[in-house]
Scaffold this active site. Structure first.
Site, PDB file in Angstrom:
ATOM      1  N   TYR A  37     -21.897 -16.561 -21.659  1.00  0.00           N
ATOM      2  CA  TYR A  37     -20.670 -16.653 -20.849  1.00  0.00           C
ATOM      3  C   TYR A  37     -20.709 -15.681 -19.662  1.00  0.00           C
ATOM      4  CZ  TYR A  37     -15.715 -16.533 -19.660  1.00  0.00           C
ATOM      5  OH  TYR A  37     -14.525 -16.569 -18.983  1.00  0.00           O
ATOM      6  N   LYS A  92     -17.591 -47.097 -24.837  1.00  0.00           N
ATOM      7  CA  LYS A  92     -18.831 -47.149 -24.071  1.00  0.00           C
ATOM      8  C   LYS A  92     -19.546 -45.800 -24.088  1.00  0.00           C
ATOM      9  CE  LYS A  92     -17.433 -51.082 -21.321  1.00  0.00           C
ATOM     10  NZ  LYS A  92     -17.218 -51.720 -20.000  1.00  0.00           N
ATOM     11  N   ASP A 160     -20.685 -53.615 -16.432  1.00  0.00           N
ATOM     12  CA  ASP A 160     -20.091 -54.927 -16.180  1.00  0.00           C
ATOM     13  C   ASP A 160     -20.989 -55.795 -15.306  1.00  0.00           C
ATOM     14  OD1 ASP A 160     -17.858 -54.112 -17.612  1.00  0.00           O
ATOM     15  OD2 ASP A 160     -16.782 -53.445 -15.828  1.00  0.00           O
ATOM     16  N   GLY A 194     -17.593 -64.192 -11.468  1.00  0.00           N
ATOM     17  CA  GLY A 194     -17.076 -62.836 -11.400  1.00  0.00           C
ATOM     18  C   GLY A 194     -18.208 -61.834 -11.321  1.00  0.00           C
ATOM     19  N   ALA A 196     -20.112 -60.385 -13.669  1.00  0.00           N
ATOM     20  CA  ALA A 196     -21.295 -60.714 -14.466  1.00  0.00           C
ATOM     21  C   ALA A 196     -22.018 -61.929 -13.902  1.00  0.00           C
ATOM     22  CB  ALA A 196     -20.895 -60.953 -15.918  1.00  0.00           C
TER      23      ALA A 196
END
Length: 414
Positions: A37, A92, A160, A194, A196
């Protein structure tokens, strides 16, 4: 959907977050505390201030990503909701950790415009080694992905866009081997334009496909179709089809492959009769496919697939099998971006992850928990980045495969 929703709700309530941060060292003494630290952190900060790339060596940046969304594209929801997208992003992040040993953190943004998302990602980039875009509306996701890839020197991906496109192409490569057809000779019909669908069409064109017909909610993508987004119009120019955009059957007639990335029951069973011999039908709509796989086979499909991995359906094509490997390979060699060639090589890695002896019409994809998939994809992506000259940390062949195997399964490959 063939699963018990109450079990999923109870799981989320019990875990209160599917990803958590844990320390990588212990603090037992004052010396431990001082080194880790204060003032020890300042020693590392001094090194990094002289060379920002040192942040990959002296911090966890090189194995960390943000999964970013504004919740503008959530299956089943009409309104943008950055709060509702959080459990999806957590899922995810869990996939990235379990399938790729990548420390992924969800980042939900109260952002309305593409510019806001782009600027936010630029501001947070020093924290991570990569960014994954997810659940963002098609209207803005292509622009965001393109601008971030051109402006940042870390890999920016989108499950996606790339996940299903790569997994689908890998499965298609195996399916074409079985029916004895070549990508350059066949006609492919893609139902759904779209994220995909467009990404899949672009990847297939880059791989050598010559005849693709794509259908959006109003008809075939042609220059005469007045109902197209900017991305769809650009793709229509590349496809260069001279047909009546309202003649849906023209898209399917004499097709060898029918790919669904649209909505439940979009395919009439008799569509398959319009196709060429040994037709391949991928009905990948979620949560239910364009046609029941069993019905598609009954109507003459030689090979069928769907995205229903949680059922006993044959040939489940799941994007989560590939996107951890893509990012793993990109992170390990510090690829400056994600290229089309990297995606093509990832599809090769996915296709080759199934043993030739097991390849059959009902077995064109590797098992969901295959040990081979992520290491093969990571290695393929890494080597593609090295060959293209965009890897800032080039590694010898098979090094990424071995490292990934050790990360995931603990055993060192000799």
């Amino acid at each position: 959907m063939l699963m018990e929703w109450h079990r999923a709700i109870e799981l989320h309530k019990r875990t209160k977050g599917k990803v958590k941060a844990y320390p990588s060292l212990r603090l037992r003494t004052k010396d431990d505390l001082a080194c880790a630290y204060f003032p020890g952190s300042y020693a590392a900060a001094d090194l990094i201030s002289k060379n920002n790339d040192a942040s990959f060596e002296y911090t966890g940046r090189g194995n960390s990503i943000f999964v970013v969304s504004n919740g503008s594209s959530i299956l089943g929801l009409k309104e943008q909701d950055p709060f509702a997208v959080l459990p999806i992003l957590e899922g995810k992040c869990l996939i990235y950790k379990m399938f790729g040993d990548i420390n992924a953190f969800p980042l939900c943004l109260e952002a309305k415009s593409a510019e806001e998302i782009i600027e936010t990602c630029k501001l947070i980039a020093p924290t991570v080694g990569g960014i994954n875009l997810s659940n963002i509306s098609s209207l803005t996701s292509f622009e965001i992905l393109r601008k971030l890839q051109s402006s940042l020197d870390i890999p920016v991906s989108s499950d996606d866009h790339y996940g299903i496109a790569v997994a689908l192409f890998g499965a298609l490569k195996n399916a074409l081997r079985i029916v004895g057809k070549d990508l350059s000779d066949i006609k492919i019909a893609i139902w759904g334009a779209g994220k995909a669908g467009i990404s899949t069409a672009r990847l297939l064109l880059s791989a050598g496909a010559n005849r693709i017909a794509m259908v959006n909610s109003h008809g075939i993508l042609t220059k005469t179709n007045p109902y197209m987004s900017k991305e769809q119009a650009e793709l229509a120019e590349r496809l260069d089809l001279n047909v009546d955009y309202q003649d849906i059957k023209a898209a399917i007639s004499q097709a060898d492959v029918l790919i669904g990335l649209s909505t439940k029951d979009a395919f009439e069973p008799d569509y398959i009769k319009l196709m060429n011999q040994d037709p391949i039908v991928f009905a990948l709509a979620l949560p239910e496919p364009e046609i029941n796989p069993a019905l598609a086979k009954e109507k003459g499909a030689a090979i069928v697939a769907s995205s229903l991995y949680w059922t006993t359906t044959i040939n489940p094509i799941a994007s989560f099998q590939v996107y951890p490997g893509i990012m793993r390979g990109a992170l390990d060699v510090r690829a400056a971006t994600i290229t089309t060639n990297m995606l093509l090589r990832a599809a090769d890695g996915f296709a080759q992850s199934i043993d030739d002896k097991r390849l059959s019409p009902d077995n064109i994809v590797p098992p969901l928990f295959s040990d081979e998939v992520t290491p093969r994809i990571a290695e393929a992506v890494a080597q593609a980045a090295i060959e293209e000259g965009i890897a800032l940390n080039p590694l010898p062949k098979n090094k990424v495969y071995a490292q990934t195997w050790e990360r995931l399964f603990g055993g060192r490959i000799i």
